[in-house]
Scaffold this motif. Structure first.
Motif, PDB file in Angstrom:
ATOM      1  N   GLY A 195       0.687  -1.201   0.023  1.00 54.44           N
ATOM      2  CA  GLY A 195       0.103   0.084  -0.025  1.00 54.44           C
ATOM      3  C   GLY A 195       0.853   1.295   0.178  1.00 54.44           C
ATOM      4  N   ALA A 196       1.965   1.432   0.815  1.00 54.02           N
ATOM      5  CA  ALA A 196       2.703   2.525   0.654  1.00 54.02           C
ATOM      6  C   ALA A 196       3.378   2.641  -0.451  1.00 54.02           C
ATOM      7  N   ASN A 197       4.072   1.347  -1.243  1.00 51.81           N
ATOM      8  CA  ASN A 197       4.688   1.613  -2.695  1.00 51.81           C
ATOM      9  C   ASN A 197       3.712   1.936  -3.545  1.00 51.81           C
ATOM     10  N   HIS A 198       2.267   1.635  -3.539  1.00 50.54           N
ATOM     11  CA  HIS A 198       1.850   1.439  -4.854  1.00 50.54           C
ATOM     12  C   HIS A 198       0.262   1.771  -4.516  1.00 50.54           C
ATOM     13  N   ARG A 199      -0.092   2.322  -3.354  1.00 50.74           N
ATOM     14  CA  ARG A 199      -1.366   2.643  -3.046  1.00 50.74           C
ATOM     15  C   ARG A 199      -2.454   1.342  -3.263  1.00 50.74           C
ATOM     16  N   TYR A 200      -3.288   1.574  -4.284  1.00 51.09           N
ATOM     17  CA  TYR A 200      -4.354   0.372  -4.322  1.00 51.09           C
ATOM     18  C   TYR A 200      -4.021  -0.449  -5.458  1.00 51.09           C
ATOM     19  N   GLU A 201      -2.987  -0.300  -6.244  1.00 54.36           N
ATOM     20  CA  GLU A 201      -2.900  -0.875  -7.389  1.00 54.36           C
ATOM     21  C   GLU A 201      -2.498  -2.286  -7.355  1.00 54.36           C
ATOM     22  N   LEU A 202      -2.149  -2.824  -6.134  1.00 57.50           N
ATOM     23  CA  LEU A 202      -1.843  -4.355  -6.145  1.00 57.50           C
ATOM     24  C   LEU A 202      -2.916  -5.359  -5.494  1.00 57.50           C
ATOM     25  N   LEU A 203      -4.314  -4.282  -5.107  1.00 54.67           N
ATOM     26  CA  LEU A 203      -5.275  -5.156  -4.473  1.00 54.67           C
ATOM     27  C   LEU A 203      -5.669  -6.396  -5.256  1.00 54.67           C
ATOM     28  N   TRP A 204      -5.564  -6.323  -6.664  1.00 51.30           N
ATOM     29  CA  TRP A 204      -6.059  -7.461  -7.585  1.00 51.30           C
ATOM     30  C   TRP A 204      -5.285  -8.693  -7.131  1.00 51.30           C
ATOM     31  N   VAL A 205      -4.133  -8.442  -6.935  1.00 53.14           N
ATOM     32  CA  VAL A 205      -3.138  -9.549  -6.328  1.00 53.14           C
ATOM     33  C   VAL A 205      -3.716 -10.314  -5.254  1.00 53.14           C
ATOM     34  N   PRO A 227       8.587  15.043   6.565  1.00 51.75           N
ATOM     35  CA  PRO A 227       9.672  14.284   6.007  1.00 51.75           C
ATOM     36  C   PRO A 227       9.895  12.876   6.635  1.00 51.75           C
ATOM     37  N   GLU A 228       9.854  12.967   7.691  1.00 59.35           N
ATOM     38  CA  GLU A 228      10.044  11.694   8.518  1.00 59.35           C
ATOM     39  C   GLU A 228       9.236  10.619   8.378  1.00 59.35           C
ATOM     40  N   GLU A 229       7.927  10.915   8.147  1.00 62.30           N
ATOM     41  CA  GLU A 229       6.958  10.089   7.863  1.00 62.30           C
ATOM     42  C   GLU A 229       6.839   9.536   6.352  1.00 62.30           C
ATOM     43  N   VAL A 230       7.445  10.477   5.469  1.00 63.02           N
ATOM     44  CA  VAL A 230       7.867   9.939   4.223  1.00 63.02           C
ATOM     45  C   VAL A 230       9.094   9.002   4.176  1.00 63.02           C
ATOM     46  N   ASP A 231       9.870   9.209   4.928  1.00 62.27           N
ATOM     47  CA  ASP A 231      10.954   8.295   4.917  1.00 62.27           C
ATOM     48  C   ASP A 231      10.602   6.911   5.637  1.00 62.27           C
ATOM     49  N   GLN A 232       9.404   7.212   6.565  1.00 60.56           N
ATOM     50  CA  GLN A 232       8.717   5.764   7.230  1.00 60.56           C
ATOM     51  C   GLN A 232       7.983   4.989   6.139  1.00 60.56           C
ATOM     52  N   CYS A 233       7.265   5.712   5.318  1.00 58.83           N
ATOM     53  CA  CYS A 233       6.452   5.229   4.487  1.00 58.83           C
ATOM     54  C   CYS A 233       7.310   4.375   3.240  1.00 58.83           C
ATOM     55  N   GLY A 234       8.535   4.780   3.218  1.00 58.86           N
ATOM     56  CA  GLY A 234       9.468   4.312   2.067  1.00 58.86           C
ATOM     57  C   GLY A 234      10.095   2.948   2.410  1.00 58.86           C
ATOM     58  N   ASN A 235       9.797   2.690   3.719  1.00 49.94           N
ATOM     59  CA  ASN A 235      10.565   1.574   4.630  1.00 49.94           C
ATOM     60  C   ASN A 235       9.636   1.008   5.615  1.00 49.94           C
ATOM     61  N   LEU A 236       8.399   0.763   5.148  1.00 52.13           N
ATOM     62  CA  LEU A 236       7.297   0.640   6.211  1.00 52.13           C
ATOM     63  C   LEU A 236       7.476  -1.133   6.854  1.00 52.13           C
ATOM     64  N   GLY A 266      -2.143   2.856   2.017  1.00 56.36           N
ATOM     65  CA  GLY A 266      -2.137   3.378   0.569  1.00 56.36           C
ATOM     66  C   GLY A 266      -2.705   5.005   0.903  1.00 56.36           C
ATOM     67  N   THR A 267      -3.769   5.039   1.506  1.00 59.66           N
ATOM     68  CA  THR A 267      -4.176   6.541   1.867  1.00 59.66           C
ATOM     69  C   THR A 267      -3.495   7.345   2.439  1.00 59.66           C
ATOM     70  N   VAL A 268      -2.733   6.737   3.954  1.00 60.38           N
ATOM     71  CA  VAL A 268      -2.017   7.690   4.620  1.00 60.38           C
ATOM     72  C   VAL A 268      -0.598   8.101   3.895  1.00 60.38           C
ATOM     73  N   CYS A 269       0.213   6.998   3.302  1.00 61.84           N
ATOM     74  CA  CYS A 269       1.278   7.369   2.742  1.00 61.84           C
ATOM     75  C   CYS A 269       1.242   8.186   1.371  1.00 61.84           C
ATOM     76  N   TYR A 270      -0.026   8.643   1.042  1.00 63.16           N
ATOM     77  CA  TYR A 270       0.164   9.245  -0.382  1.00 63.16           C
ATOM     78  C   TYR A 270      -0.974  10.534   0.212  1.00 63.16           C
ATOM     79  N   ALA A 271      -0.934  10.833   1.526  1.00 64.25           N
ATOM     80  CA  ALA A 271      -1.451  11.974   1.871  1.00 64.25           C
ATOM     81  C   ALA A 271      -0.555  13.199   1.816  1.00 64.25           C
ATOM     82  N   ASN A 272      -1.202  14.455   1.626  1.00 63.30           N
ATOM     83  CA  ASN A 272      -0.537  15.524   1.438  1.00 63.30           C
ATOM     84  C   ASN A 272       0.202  16.013   2.658  1.00 63.30           C
TER      85      ASN A 272
END
Length: 547
Positions: free
Chosen positions: A81-91, A308-317, A298-304
């Motif tokens: 979710g953090a990397n691709h939002r909702y795009e991998l739900l089909w998997v 910067p710290e939370e962006v880093d955490q989303c990159g390696n959740l 996916g929703t939280v990590c793509y919020a506006n």
């Protein structure tokens, strides 16, 4: 089965071979006249309403569904979710549909044969292959237990600030909980596990209601396959690999033996149908929870409004760092809600993993040992590597161990899946209950696909590591020389299991022997009030099944 008719003639009935039903195929009289007679036996279970029959079969699917909700799955969901939002739900949707098919085959195998997968492997394969499969199955249980132990330790760390290594030790005490529950039978354990599943669902559905992801995007992610962006293919493979667990196949084929099932064809078919419905319900709930986890991250990590710290955490959740996801919505309570969900996931999955270890050891080795000794052995073997890594590497080391455990499970999946596909499609194992040609084709296509994906993922991952390794060149070459022959042996082993022809017939039409044993009053068989017969598994008597 002899009696006298009104004319005083002797009548002898024979149960029709291969039917497993109550059919008399011949009657002998003075002029050797032969004809078929039906002797209908209506059991109490057959007369019960369909919803009551369904409730009797409720339970095994919920225990099995926890393999799709364990901490290892939650981590891959969070990262996807953090990397691709909702795009991998089909998997996840495709993976759980595949899981339903495979799990139903495992349930059918147990119901139709009266033996679980480990027992059939022991009967079919040569000594060396049998022990190799046993060691791989035990390693799968350990690998599956590592994320559960570490996930529970992370939850305790978040809730009570307990060091991770201490949490691992505390998690080991769940053995005592399991021992206590076993005194009351597997139905009580199933009830507890179901409650933990619903606690997990409540936590993530509650989070989902606060985050409010766009429904149209979620539905689009479920039904429109996409693999866009860097690492999408690798993340999709990781999602699939985390969904299907090898130890789960052994577990499901054994858990269904906890229900009393009539030995008639109708009774077996009805049981298979109810177990399919029950597994479908449990896996549908697992699907919803997985969707919620991916949608939240996916929703939280793509919020506006991320720092910067939370962006880093989303990159390696990871499981340890994901509690921040709802901090902006729920404040300090977000970590508590997340930790409770993680605790329910880890503890319930650890209990079912211990059960799987019991069935594997009993089936392959037929060991007779006290229940608490077997539980202690199973839990200790899984806790030791988690404890060592958490002491040396801390939280980050424990998180990397989860990734390694997932790779081990992907590696070992063929050695449980291939025997299941072969046995459930074999007349020598299933008799008249073998898979139809359509199920055989579909299951082998799906099985080959998931095995091929796992082999591709493992081989390309290793080659990539060889190319980009920071080790000295001599060490890298040495590791390559050591591992490549092992990879070749692995592929050869998979091919051997696929193409080896079954040589042992385990299906027996024992209708005559059951009738004779009942007439003799054998204690190994029981008759209900209206005539149904139920085999008694004396070899599993120390594993408490429900009555």
């Amino acid at each position: 089965m002899e009696s006298n008719n009104a004319d005083g003639r002797e009548i002898r009935g024979e149960i029709a071979p291969g039917k497993g039903s109550n059919r008399v195929s011949s009657i002998e009289n003075g002029n050797k006249e032969q004809r078929n007679l039906e002797l209908p036996i209506a059991t109490k279970e057959d007369k019960a309403p369909a919803w009551k029959q369904f409730l009797r079969h409720l339970g095994p699917g919920f225990l099995v569904s926890l393999a799709y909700l364990d901490p290892g799955n939650l981590e891959t969901d969070l990262q996807a979710g953090a990397n691709h939002r909702y795009e991998l739900l089909w998997v996840i949707l495709i993976g759980l549909i595949f899981a339903l098919i495979i799990q139903s085959l495992a349930a059918n195998l147990g119901v139709s044969t009266g033996k679980h997968l480990a027992e059939l492997c022991k009967a079919e394969y040569p000594l060396f292959v049998k022990y190799s499969l046993w060691l791989l199955a035990e390693a799968a249980v350990i690998a599956a237990d590592i994320p559960e132990v570490i996930g529970t330790a992370f939850a305790l760390n978040i809730l009570f600030s307990i060091p991770v290594w201490t949490g691992v030790l505390i998690t080991g005490c769940s053995t005592l909980l399991l021992i206590g529950l076993q005194r009351y039978g597997v139905r009580k354990l199933e009830l507890l596990i179901s409650m933990l599943v619903f606690i997990l669902a409540g936590c993530y559905f509650g989070e989902l209601s606060y985050v409010k992801p766009p429904a149209s995007e979620v539905i689009k992610g479920l039904f429109m396959p996409r693999l866009k962006g860097a690492g999408a293919t690798a993340d999709a493979i990781a999602l699939l690999g985390a969904l299907v667990m090898p130890h789960n196949l052994f577990l499901h084929s054994a858990l269904v033996l906890s229900r009393k099932i009539p030995t008639s064809v109708k009774g077996i078919n009805s049981a298979c149908r109810y177990f399919l419905m029950e597994s479908g319900l449990a896996l549908f709930i697992a699907l919803l929870i997985n969707i919620a986890v991916v949608s939240v991250s996916g929703t939280v990590c793509y919020a506006n409004n991320l720092s910067p710290e939370e962006v880093d955490q989303c990159g390696n959740l990871t499981l340890d760092s994901a509690s921040f996801l709802l901090k902006n919505v729920l404040g300090k309570s977000s970590s508590i809600v997340y930790a409770i969900a993680l605790l329910a996931s880890g503890q319930s999955s650890a209990i079912t993993g211990t059960y799987a270890g019991q069935y594997i050891m009993q089936g392959f080795l037929d060991l007779k040992m006290r229940r608490w000794v077997r539980n202690l052995m199973t839990r200790s073997i899984a806790i030791i590597p988690s404890l060592i890594v958490s002491i040396i590497g801390g939280s980050s080391g424990a998180g990397k161990l989860i990734i390694i455990a997932s790779m081990i499970l992907s590696f070992e999946l063929p050695f449980a899946l291939i025997p299941l596909l072969k046995f459930s499609s074999s007349r020598t194992k299933m008799g008249p209950h073998k898979n139809s040609i359509y199920i055989i084709i579909v299951s082998w296509i799906l099985g080959s696909g998931i095995i091929g994906i796992n082999i591709y993922y493992l081989s390309t991952g290793f080659v990539d590591w060889i190319i980009h390794s920071s080790l000295p060149k001599a060490a890298t070459v040495f590791i390559g020389i050591l591992v490549f022959p092992l990879m070749a042996a692995y592929i050869v082993s998979v091919i051997y299991l696929v193409f080896r022809k079954d040589k042992v017939t385990t299906f027996e039409d024992n209708s005559d022997s059951i009738e004779m044993e009942m007439e003799k009053g054998s204690p190994h068989f029981s008759r209900n009030k209206e005539g149904g017969t139920v085999p008694y598994r004396e070899d599993l008597a120390d594993i408490p099944f429900a009555e």
